[in-house]
Design an enzyme around this catalytic site. Structure first.
Site, PDB file in Angstrom:
ATOM      1  N   GLY A 222       0.819  -1.209   0.000  1.00  0.00           N
ATOM      2  CA  GLY A 222       0.000   0.000   0.000  1.00  0.00           C
ATOM      3  C   GLY A 222       0.846   1.249   0.000  1.00  0.00           C
ATOM      4  O   GLY A 222       2.044   1.217  -0.299  1.00  0.00           O
ATOM      5  N   ASN A 223       0.224   2.353   0.313  1.00  0.00           N
ATOM      6  CA  ASN A 223       0.935   3.630   0.368  1.00  0.00           C
ATOM      7  C   ASN A 223       0.335   4.493   1.466  1.00  0.00           C
ATOM      8  O   ASN A 223      -0.612   4.089   2.144  1.00  0.00           O
ATOM      9  CB  ASN A 223       0.888   4.339  -0.996  1.00  0.00           C
ATOM     10  CG  ASN A 223      -0.527   4.568  -1.477  1.00  0.00           C
ATOM     11  OD1 ASN A 223      -1.278   5.342  -0.885  1.00  0.00           O
ATOM     12  ND2 ASN A 223      -0.908   3.875  -2.547  1.00  0.00           N
TER      13      ASN A 223
END
Length: 425
Positions: A222-223
């Site tokens: 993810g980020n």
């Protein structure tokens, strides 16, 4: 500013007390107009103590001053919270059987209604028709939040938090020329703060947040995107008159609730594939698509059905990755509606190969979008930060605008550029 706070008879009436206090602390004069049912949940003395004004639901009190006409005529803003299914029905059909509904018929100022009821009532065709009727007449009916309702029930129908209702209502009043610009954002020019309805009649799709690609049932790639910039874009578009769909990838519920309260339809997603499908499904009817979400570039080629275990003495097994679809480039290429404007975002950091702006220019030419908002991330800006700064490029990589400040201020600056680029309806 002179505000009338209507309160109808639902369990969420207790939140009207908090909303009243917020509006009073902002320095506004507030008179509460409850229904008879509302007074069974919260007594008149509570409202009177906090507002400093008399409270009644009767049209036959203080008759000499004709309150059922005078109150609406003298108001700068009317807010109804909660608005029950019954109140929405009576307002939509023009009933005038108590002080609140009579006042709604005489008010010529902005009217904001915040519904609260059980999910089945909110989703009933009669309620949806009443809401549509009110919106056609210019009433701002905010979308209810989803969450815990009375008892064990959960679902859409929960009253948005008082802070969200206050923000939407005061934005509406400022859009009508009532009250000062928000003190917390003095740099946000009032001309860019939803004072123009230049997106009225437009359908807008905005993506927000960060996609997550599962590695196993408990881990993901993810980020750091919070979705706040995308939500600010959705809220600003709603304030400027657009019909907005927000495709929200893993955003916090408070962020999603804020967008719903502004009037956006929120579609939650998790992965890039889900985001792609949701955006494309909505984009077929959209005049503008804004890809503000941070989309994962890669995903695991295979995802096991059980958690990957750490084996003592053995290193981690490599995870093979495959490339995700380039959703922005696809939208720019396909143009799912004639004349559609496609706007992208590029969160960049400079490196040995070039600066943030150089990387942004290369991406603008490669993606094919009409506009690309390039923002440097890190150093207290961008992901997770309350402020942002963007440089808006055209499809050839030329600078057309720059904006900095709160994410709402940046959002309105971007819509300024978009609105000028849209063809006339």
């Amino acid at each position: 500013m002179r505000i009338l706070l209507g309160v109808s008879g639902g369990i969420a009436a207790y939140k009207a007390v908090l909303l009243l206090r917020l509006l009073r602390e902002e320095g506004h004069a507030v008179r509460v107009i409850p229904t008879a049912s509302a007074l069974r949940f919260v007594g008149a003395p509570t409202f009177e103590a906090l507002s400093g004004e008399a409270v009644t639901d009767e049209v036959f009190e203080d008759v000499a001053h004709v309150p059922h006409v005078a109150l609406g005529q003298g108001a700068d803003l009317v807010v109804v919270a909660p608005a029950t299914a019954d109140l929405l029905a009576r307002a939509a059909t023009g009933r005038a059987d108590d002080l609140l509904t009579s006042t709604l018929l005489t008010a010529r100022c902005p009217v904001v209604m915040a519904p609260a009821m059980h999910t089945e009532m909110w989703e009933h065709p009669a309620t949806r028709a009443n809401v549509a009727t009110l919106r056609e007449r210019g009433v701002i009916v905010v979308e209810p939040a989803s969450g815990r309702l009375t008892g064990a029930d959960t679902g859409p129908g929960r009253l948005p938090e008082p802070e969200e209702i206050a923000r939407v209502a005061l934005d509406a009043a400022r859009a009508a020329g009532q009250g000062p610009a928000p003190a917390a954002d003095a740099a946000h020019d009032l001309a860019h703060d939803a004072t123009q309805h230049d997106l009225t009649g437009r359908a807008v799709v905005v993506s927000a947040g960060g996609t997550r690609e599962p590695i196993d049932p408990v881990r993901f790639i993810g980020n750091r995107s919070s979705g706040r910039q995308g939500a600010a874009l959705a809220e600003a578009a709603c304030a400027r008159g657009a019909d907005v769909t927000l495709v929200a990838a893993n955003v916090d519920e408070t962020v999603a609730a804020s967008a719903r309260a502004a009037g956006a339809v929120v579609v939650p997603v998790e992965t890039t594939a889900q985001l792609r499908d949701a955006v494309r499904a909505a984009a077929g009817q959209a005049d503008v698509v804004v890809m503000a979400a941070a989309v994962a570039d890669f995903r695991p080629a295979e995802v096991p059905g059980s958690k990957i275990k750490k084996v003592p003495g053995e290193g981690p097994a490599p995870i093979a990755l495959v490339e995700n679809p380039d959703v922005l480039a696809e939208l720019a290429r396909d143009r799912l509606r004639a004349g559609q404007l496609v706007v992208g975002f590029a969160a960049e950091t400079g490196d040995a190969r070039g600066s943030v702006l150089e990387h942004g220019r290369s991406k603008a030419r490669r993606k094919g979008a009409d506009l690309l908002a390039v923002n440097a991330v890190g150093s207290g800006r961008g992901f997770g930060a309350p402020v942002n700064a963007v440089t808006v490029l055209d499809g050839q990589g030329e600078v057309v605008a720059e904006a900095s400040g709160t994410k709402r201020a940046v959002a309105d600056a971007i819509w300024d550029v978009v609105a000028k680029a849209l063809p006339s309806i």
